[in-house]
Scaffold this active site. Sequence first.
Site, PDB file in Angstrom:
ATOM      1  N   LYS A  38      -0.834  -4.395  -2.699  1.00 26.89           N
ATOM      2  CA  LYS A  38      -1.968  -3.660  -2.604  1.00 26.89           C
ATOM      3  C   LYS A  38      -2.193  -2.728  -3.104  1.00 26.89           C
ATOM      4  CE  LYS A  38      -5.387  -2.251   0.603  1.00 26.89           C
ATOM      5  NZ  LYS A  38      -5.311  -0.447   0.707  1.00 26.89           N
ATOM      6  N   ASP A  80       9.844   5.121  -9.983  1.00 26.59           N
ATOM      7  CA  ASP A  80      10.071   6.276 -11.560  1.00 26.59           C
ATOM      8  C   ASP A  80      10.769   7.083 -11.772  1.00 26.59           C
ATOM      9  OD1 ASP A  80       8.160   4.432 -12.207  1.00 26.59           O
ATOM     10  OD2 ASP A  80       6.711   5.595 -11.967  1.00 26.59           O
ATOM     11  N   SER A 117       0.962  -1.143  -0.121  1.00 24.28           N
ATOM     12  CA  SER A 117      -0.326   0.065  -0.101  1.00 24.28           C
ATOM     13  C   SER A 117       0.733   1.060  -0.112  1.00 24.28           C
ATOM     14  CB  SER A 117      -0.954  -0.183   1.758  1.00 24.28           C
ATOM     15  OG  SER A 117      -2.003   0.884   0.972  1.00 24.28           O
TER      16      SER A 117
END
Length: 495
Positions: A338, A324, A313
């Site tokens: 998740k 990224d 999460s």
Amino acid sequence: MGNKLKSIGLIGLGMVAGMAATMNFSALAQRIDAPLPLEELRQLSDVFGLIKSDYVENVDDKKLLQEAIAGMVSSLDPHSVYLDEKAFREMRESVQGKFVGIGIEVSTEDGYVKVVSPIEDTPAFKAGIRSGDLITRIDNVPLKGLSLDESIKKMRGEPRTKVVLTISRKGEDKPLIVPVVREEIRVQSVKAKLVEPGYVWLRISQFQEPTVEEMVKKLGALYEKNPDIKGIVLDLRNDPGGVVPGAIGVSAAFLPKDSVVVSTNGQLADSKQTFYARPEYYAGRHPGDPLAKLPAAVKTVPIVVLVNAGSASASEIVAGALQDYKRATVMGSTTFGKGSVQTLRQLTADTAVKLTTARYYTPKGRAIQAKGIEPDVHVDETAEGDGLNSLRLREADLQKHLSGDDKDTRPVRHDELEEEQRILALAKKQKPVEFGSKEDFQLAQALNHFKGLPVQLAKADTAEEKGAKEILVKPETKTDVVKPEDKKAPPSQVK
């Protein structure tokens, strides 16, 4: 199990029937686009009536409907859940970083609760409970066969109430009976220390409301004493997540201002959002920017993010964002996966429904749900292998899990019985990994990465490299920021 599921389903029907009998249909219809299926609701009302009239025992209306709501919501996906008074209170305490209990970090071993560590200055610490103790009974009730969550609930309760633990301790001939008085426990979600000259270990065990402020305070203190920090190991292993503003704030600490941290996409208009590295997205109820006191060097210091199958999460949001932008090297094993948003819809002053309303996407538009974050460098938990981490369930292994996007990319699990038994046998011989210690193998590999030394890859990867045991992984020499034109538009911005 089948009968249990059928019972839950029946109760779920009763719940809707109760709603049909008591709710204002026109008010409910205003909140949904499709007309209500009145014929089905009448059938459900009949089922509710049958339970009340024909069941072998009298069933309290309130209990029946609460259980029915729980059954209905839990049929959706593993993370949608009904919160009764007790569960709602515990959830709020967890978010705030406090709860009423005895103050121990626990795991399971041979069906019992094993004390990983007593939290300093808590009732358990003062009562002399030690790391490695096995709790076999709580208030003389055997724990064998209970889940860890059930055992934890037994240790929690009201302030100033007593709980009696039966403890098996290595070196003691007889069980120890230890009475402990519950108190409010405040959990520190952030740990930080200098593990070697120039290198910081920053551990976030869970994202809570105070997490960003705690991180700023501890990093600031370390930089004050050690201004020439060469690298930060951000440890998110076994971090189950928590509040999203905490994840945005931690990401924003290391990213350029106004960077996209995460986006969401769902059915409702307010579920299509993009979250940026700006104070309004992570400051919460506190005025100003809690990151303003961080040393400027934090923006450019090399970072390794440690993750494993227990990273979920909010911790996946941080790992995905830093990955990224090539701001950090992600190391360890694939995360839990998740990547769904749960929105709290309060029903009464003391109850609520936690409902899955959207999916999370990284700045480049990668879905996290059921996929997780793939490390840049795969490293096992120990030099001998990945141990029990390789047997952990991930999101894609849960029944009724949401797919990451249009296609469900459920990973292939290597859970053959023989391999499981081998790993379990090996794990029993190994000492549990203490994160941040000198014996922490993955931390040692992260430090090697910073220094340009050989990093020992995961055994699965080395097998693919035709038996090569080590490779040299060069650390990042500068911060590479993805330009806006290079980024894939997040789903919320796609027209």
